[in-house]
Design a protein around this motif. Structure first.
Motif, short mmCIF file in Angstrom:
data_model
loop_
_atom_site.label_atom_id
_atom_site.label_comp_id
_atom_site.label_asym_id
_atom_site.label_seq_id
_atom_site.Cartn_x
_atom_site.Cartn_y
_atom_site.Cartn_z
N PRO A 173 0.82 -1.22 0.00
CA PRO A 173 0.00 0.00 0.00
C PRO A 173 0.85 1.26 0.00
O PRO A 173 2.03 1.23 0.36
CB PRO A 173 -0.80 -0.13 1.31
N GLN A 174 0.24 2.37 -0.40
CA GLN A 174 0.93 3.65 -0.34
C GLN A 174 1.34 3.93 1.11
O GLN A 174 0.60 3.62 2.04
CB GLN A 174 0.03 4.77 -0.84
N GLU A 175 2.50 4.52 1.26
CA GLU A 175 3.04 4.78 2.60
C GLU A 175 2.91 6.25 2.95
O GLU A 175 3.21 7.14 2.15
CB GLU A 175 4.51 4.35 2.64
N TYR A 176 2.43 6.49 4.18
CA TYR A 176 2.30 7.85 4.70
C TYR A 176 2.94 7.89 6.08
O TYR A 176 3.14 6.86 6.72
CB TYR A 176 0.83 8.26 4.82
N ILE A 177 3.24 9.11 6.52
CA ILE A 177 3.67 9.30 7.89
C ILE A 177 2.62 10.18 8.58
O ILE A 177 2.21 11.21 8.04
CB ILE A 177 5.08 9.93 7.98
N ALA A 178 2.16 9.72 9.73
CA ALA A 178 1.23 10.51 10.52
C ALA A 178 2.03 11.30 11.55
O ALA A 178 2.79 10.73 12.33
CB ALA A 178 0.22 9.62 11.22
N ILE A 179 1.87 12.62 11.53
CA ILE A 179 2.46 13.49 12.55
C ILE A 179 1.30 14.02 13.38
O ILE A 179 0.32 14.53 12.85
CB ILE A 179 3.24 14.65 11.93
N GLN A 180 1.42 13.89 14.70
CA GLN A 180 0.35 14.34 15.59
C GLN A 180 0.95 15.01 16.82
O GLN A 180 1.86 14.48 17.44
CB GLN A 180 -0.51 13.14 16.01
N GLU A 181 0.43 16.18 17.13
CA GLU A 181 0.89 16.92 18.31
C GLU A 181 -0.28 17.18 19.25
O GLU A 181 -1.42 17.36 18.82
CB GLU A 181 1.54 18.25 17.90
N TRP A 182 0.04 17.20 20.55
CA TRP A 182 -0.96 17.48 21.59
C TRP A 182 -0.74 18.91 22.09
O TRP A 182 0.40 19.32 22.34
CB TRP A 182 -0.80 16.52 22.76
N PHE A 183 -1.84 19.62 22.28
CA PHE A 183 -1.78 21.00 22.77
C PHE A 183 -2.78 21.19 23.91
O PHE A 183 -3.87 20.59 23.90
CB PHE A 183 -2.12 22.00 21.66
#
Length: 353
Positions: A173-183
């Motif tokens: 499958p296509q590859e993605y990177i998930a970036i997630q920040e908490w505020f």
């Protein structure tokens, strides 16, 4: 000699271990220390922590109920859709359980029978074929260990090492990177927000409230200036009123996005893949828990008559997962084509505001 070694103890691996742990001799390996709430080896799962309707259905089908201590405020009954490309916004009714994802994973682990040999804080390294099965190598608390098994299950998510060992083909499958920040969030947000902007990603971004925090995440192409585009997303959202001043932490993970049914890979010989490792994840929303639970249930059913011939039985059972992925891919253009999305949002069809 184990019957089955399971690599990965997310929802797919834990549920499989729970279902087969009394019938087979099972070794479960995971890099996280999921049996110790106070562990110094605490690894946050980069996940929005929303239990979608399909996942709720699977939880019910498995005869389980979510403990209240796993849930976090607020519970969500609407999706705010922001289309930055077309400068449009709509509100749609949807029902999600808002939860603490790490507590959810620990809860699933707590349901695994004592008969299962659980090796947490362990890193799967490799395997080799031996007469009657495989020899698996892993590192547990710095010590190299090997185990013999008749069968291996890859439940180790996107960029699965097990999948990589058995499938050198390019049909992943296509590859993605998930970036997630908490505020820290000084105000209440009563809905889950989905954000579309082709300048940022050809997938989507999200904002999710969690108690006194908000999570800002985006699924991005890993080799396409992902961090710069994530920062650009924050700037754009700040301009329309969001506040990202007080950052608490940053998370990241690789995710798959299957664009063709052929990218779902069940395994080979006496090695099977379940959950996202197999490519079972929604190509439209990146929801994976329902697929993890369903594929692990199907593999369990395939093992009811023993290990011999299990893979053929598993391939038959997962045909409905493949059909579901096909349907979601057919629907995706309405979400991800800017012109079609504009028409759908302007029509107001199914919106509540």
């Amino acid at each position: 000699m184990y019957d089955i070694v399971i690599v990965g103890s997310g929802p797919a691996g834990s549920n499989l271990a729970r279902l087969i742990g009394r019938k087979y001799k099972v070794l479960l390996i995971d890099k996280r220390e999921l049996d110790n709430d106070n562990s110094k080896n605490h690894i946050d799962k980069c996940c929005g922590g929303l239990l979608a309707p399909d996942a709720q259905k699977m939880i019910a089908k498995l005869g389980l109920g979510i403990p209240k201590e796993i849930l976090v405020d607020p519970q969500l009954f609407a999706v705010r859709t922001i289309d930055l490309t077309n400068n449009l916004e709509r509100l749609y009714q949807r029902f999600y359980f808002n939860m603490d994802r790490n507590k959810f994973d620990r809860w699933l682990v707590s349901l695994i029978p004592e008969e299962v040999d659980k090796k947490f804080n362990s890193i799967f390294k490799s395997f080799s074929e031996i007469p009657g099965g495989y020899e698996v190598g892993y590192i547990n608390r710095g010590q190299e260990i090997s185990a013999k098994t008749k069968m291996i299950i890859g439940a180790d998510g996107a960029f699965s090492r097990v999948r990589n060992f058995i499938s050198k083909e390019t049909n992943a499958p296509q590859e993605y990177i998930a970036i997630q920040e908490w505020f820290e969030c000084p105000y209440n947000i009563p809905y889950y927000t989905a954000i579309f902007d082709e300048e940022i990603s050809d997938f989507y971004s999200w904002i999710i409230p969690k108690e006194n925090y908000i999570l800002l995440g985006s699924a991005l192409k890993p080799k396409d200036k992902a961090k710069e585009k994530y920062d650009a997303l924050k700037t754009k959202l700040t301009q329309i009123g969001f506040n990202f001043d007080k950052k608490i932490k940053t998370q990241g993970a690789f995710i798959y996005r299957p664009t063709r049914v052929s990218q779902f890979y069940a395994g080979k010989d006496s090695i099977a893949l379940i959950g996202e490792a197999a490519g079972a994840i929604s190509p439209s929303s990146a929801e994976g828990i329902s697929y993890a639970l369903k594929s692990s249930l199907y593999l369990t059913q395939s093992l009811e008559d023993g290990i011999d011939g299990f893979l053929d039985r598993y391939k038959q059972k997962i045909k409905d997962i493949k059909l579901n992925l096909l349907i979601k891919n057919l629907k995706s253009p309405a979400m991800y084509n800017p012109f079609l999305r504009k028409l759908a949002m302007k029509s107001g069809l199914q919106s509540i505001g």
